[in-house]
Design an enzyme around this catalytic site. Structure first.
Site, short mmCIF file in Angstrom:
data_model
loop_
_atom_site.label_atom_id
_atom_site.label_comp_id
_atom_site.label_asym_id
_atom_site.label_seq_id
_atom_site.Cartn_x
_atom_site.Cartn_y
_atom_site.Cartn_z
N LYS A 158 -7.49 2.98 7.56
CA LYS A 158 -7.40 3.09 6.10
C LYS A 158 -8.71 3.57 5.46
O LYS A 158 -9.79 3.15 5.89
CB LYS A 158 -7.04 1.73 5.47
CG LYS A 158 -5.70 1.20 5.90
CD LYS A 158 -5.43 -0.21 5.36
CE LYS A 158 -5.00 -0.21 3.90
NZ LYS A 158 -4.56 -1.59 3.48
N GLU A 200 -7.01 -2.04 10.24
CA GLU A 200 -6.26 -3.30 10.10
C GLU A 200 -5.11 -3.32 11.07
O GLU A 200 -4.56 -2.28 11.41
CB GLU A 200 -5.62 -3.37 8.69
CG GLU A 200 -6.54 -3.85 7.63
CD GLU A 200 -5.88 -3.89 6.26
OE1 GLU A 200 -4.73 -3.44 6.10
OE2 GLU A 200 -6.55 -4.36 5.35
N GLU A 275 -2.94 -8.18 -4.57
CA GLU A 275 -1.77 -7.71 -3.81
C GLU A 275 -1.83 -8.17 -2.35
O GLU A 275 -2.88 -8.06 -1.71
CB GLU A 275 -1.67 -6.18 -3.86
CG GLU A 275 -1.45 -5.65 -5.27
CD GLU A 275 -1.07 -4.17 -5.30
OE1 GLU A 275 -0.42 -3.76 -6.27
OE2 GLU A 275 -1.43 -3.41 -4.37
N ASN A 289 -6.00 -5.08 -8.06
CA ASN A 289 -6.03 -4.15 -9.19
C ASN A 289 -6.62 -4.86 -10.39
O ASN A 289 -6.14 -5.91 -10.80
CB ASN A 289 -4.62 -3.65 -9.52
CG ASN A 289 -4.07 -2.80 -8.38
OD1 ASN A 289 -4.80 -2.02 -7.77
ND2 ASN A 289 -2.81 -2.98 -8.06
N ARG A 291 -6.68 -4.58 -13.61
CA ARG A 291 -6.10 -4.07 -14.87
C ARG A 291 -4.73 -4.68 -15.09
O ARG A 291 -4.21 -5.38 -14.23
CB ARG A 291 -5.96 -2.55 -14.76
CG ARG A 291 -5.11 -2.18 -13.55
CD ARG A 291 -4.74 -0.73 -13.50
NE ARG A 291 -4.23 -0.37 -12.20
CZ ARG A 291 -3.00 -0.53 -11.77
NH1 ARG A 291 -2.11 -1.08 -12.56
NH2 ARG A 291 -2.62 -0.17 -10.56
#
Ligand code: ADP
Length: 449
Positions: A158, A200, A275, A289, A291
């Site tokens: 990633k 991961e 998340e 996130n 926001r």
């Protein structure tokens, strides 16, 4: 409290913020591109400023124009909504230099969570469970192979700077590692200008479950429970539920408290979403996130707490108006995103809405900024509106959602409503029996030939 808030966004989220401001007695400034001169958020705001031409890069992302608009109108705070500049630490810093409040977390916290390696390191430090994998960046193919051996294949390479699912590659065996590693690095370099990657364990059939948090930057923070957003297409969520239907209540409380306590330690300010992937009964952090999220209304429905109100209030220096013991969960809520897209090919379908009849009735909320005669411009995202249903149980919620989907009429453009008419009748969806791959597999299986 602020006296005037400039809303640096458009569409339904600009309206959502505007509504909260009005209820709080705060004046509002709408900004818009030339294409959006007739938009609903412009009509309903106390003042409006045109900040540039149609492309978002020259209008909604134009920092000098936004700062100038604040100065012209005397706005003392900016709400960024979601998307656009909502996770831009530089924007938050520039506003601070101009003595304008950013309704969101500190630039420092935006930065930490914007870098996935840094975010994961912070999460681990704060006691949040993470996907097993490399400690930080992996620089060579040899190191990547050693990690594959240690954690077992399949693994996922990633990008640290990743977003929107880009710069991610699965390696199912050591033979695939070299290609996966090199491709992820070069994709990340091309897309984000930063080729650093980490590795991961690849979870094969997880659900996407997230936790809504709000902090006041003074050491107080609460969680508003979980949301299951596993029904996704190309990493875009299309259907979201609160609270997550398959997680036992005790475990919901446990993960919620882990997140709230982490935010207290961090002295996090504003709304945020942590998340996770959820597999075999365990939670694994993937990102945070910093926001407001598109799907926040489902959490508002089940807790009866106004997330945007709290965001604005804490940004003005107030303590959170709620303690964790005030947060009670009632019933179940589901949101579907109605996009102006072909329901089979998902190609955008901009154009004029010739007839618009939104659903209504008990337990139904519509967050939308369109109206009959509105022309959906081709320059921005294709969200027409969010249909959110609430019921005392998940069954009642599904019944309400079904009748609301069947009531909803949007003519003149293609929409994803027919997709939801199908999904709401699917046994797996009704049973809550789906993982993050379910929707794409279903679409492939049912595609007309
Ligand atoms: P982005 O910021 O690009 O959205 P995320 O870290 O949120 O990156 O990952 C995007 C999506 O990729 C997730 O929603 C999930 O579907 C999938 N994903 C991420 N990490 C893993 C993992 N370790 N195993 C399986 N799937 C993953």
């Amino acid at each position: 409290m602020f006296s005037k808030v400039l809303i640096a966004n458009r569409g339904e989220i600009a309206l959502r913020v505007l509504r909260a401001c009005k209820e709080m007695g705060i004046e509002t400034v709408a900004v818009h591109s030339t294409a959006d001169a007739d938009a609903m958020h412009v009509r309903l705001a106390d003042e409006s400023v045109c900040i540039g031409p149609n492309p978002a890069s020259e209008s909604y992302l134009n920092i000098p124009a936004l700062v100038t608009a604040c100065e012209i109108t005397g706005a003392d705070a900016v709400h960024p909504g979601y998307g656009f500049l909502s996770e831009n630490a530089r924007f938050a810093r520039i506003l601070a230099e101009h003595k304008i409040a950013f309704i969101g977390p500190s630039a420092h916290h935006i930065e930490i969570m914007g870098d996935k390696i840094e975010a994961k390191r912070t999460a681990l430090e704060l006691g949040i469970p993470c996907v097993p994998g490399s400690e930080g960046e992996v620089e060579t193919v040899e190191d990547a192979k050693a990690i594959g051996k240690e954690f077992g294949y399949p693994v996922l390479v990633k990008a640290a700077a990743g977003g929107g699912g880009r710069g991610m590659k699965v390696a199912s065996s050591e033979a695939e590692m070299e290609t996966a590693f090199k491709t992820a690095r070069s994709e990340a370099k091309a897309a984000f200008g930063d080729g650093s990657v980490y590795i991961e364990k690849y979870l094969v059939k997880p659900r996407h479950i997230e936790v809504q948090v709000i902090g006041d930057g003074q050491g107080n923070a609460v969680h508003l429970g979980t949301r299951d957003c596993s029904l996704q297409r190309r990493h875009q969520k299309v259907w979201e539920e609160a609270v997550a239907p398959t997680v036992p209540m005790e475990q919901q409380q446990e993960i919620g408290e882990i997140c709230a306590s982490a935010m207290r330690k961090l002295k996090y300010s504003g709304a945020g979403t942590i998340e996770f992937l959820y597999e075999d009964g365990a939670f694994y952090f993937i990102e945070m996130n910093t926001r407001l999220q598109v799907e926040h209304p489902v959490s508002e429905f089940v807790t009866d707490i106004d997330v945007v109100y709290e965001q604005i209030s804490v940004a003005a220096g107030n303590k959170l108006s709620i303690k964790q013991s005030d947060v009670e969960f009632a019933g179940h809520a589901i949101e579907v995103r109605i996009n102006a897209e072909d329901p089979v090919t998902f190609t955008p379908s901009p154009g004029t809405i010739t007839f618009y009849h939104p659903a209504g009735g008990v337990g139904v909320r519509i967050d939308s900024a369109v109206y009959q005669g509105y022309r959906i411009p081709p320059y921005y995202d294709s969200l027409i509106g969010k249909l959110i249903a609430h019921g005392r149980t998940r069954e009642e919620c599904l019944q309400r959602l079904k009748r609301a989907i069947d009531e909803f009429v949007v003519d003149g453009v293609k929409t994803t409503l027919p997709l939801f008419q199908r999904l709401i009748r699917e046994p797996d969806v009704i049973a809550g029996n789906y993982d993050i791959h379910w929707l794409e597999q279903y679409l492939a299986r049912t595609k007309p030939v």
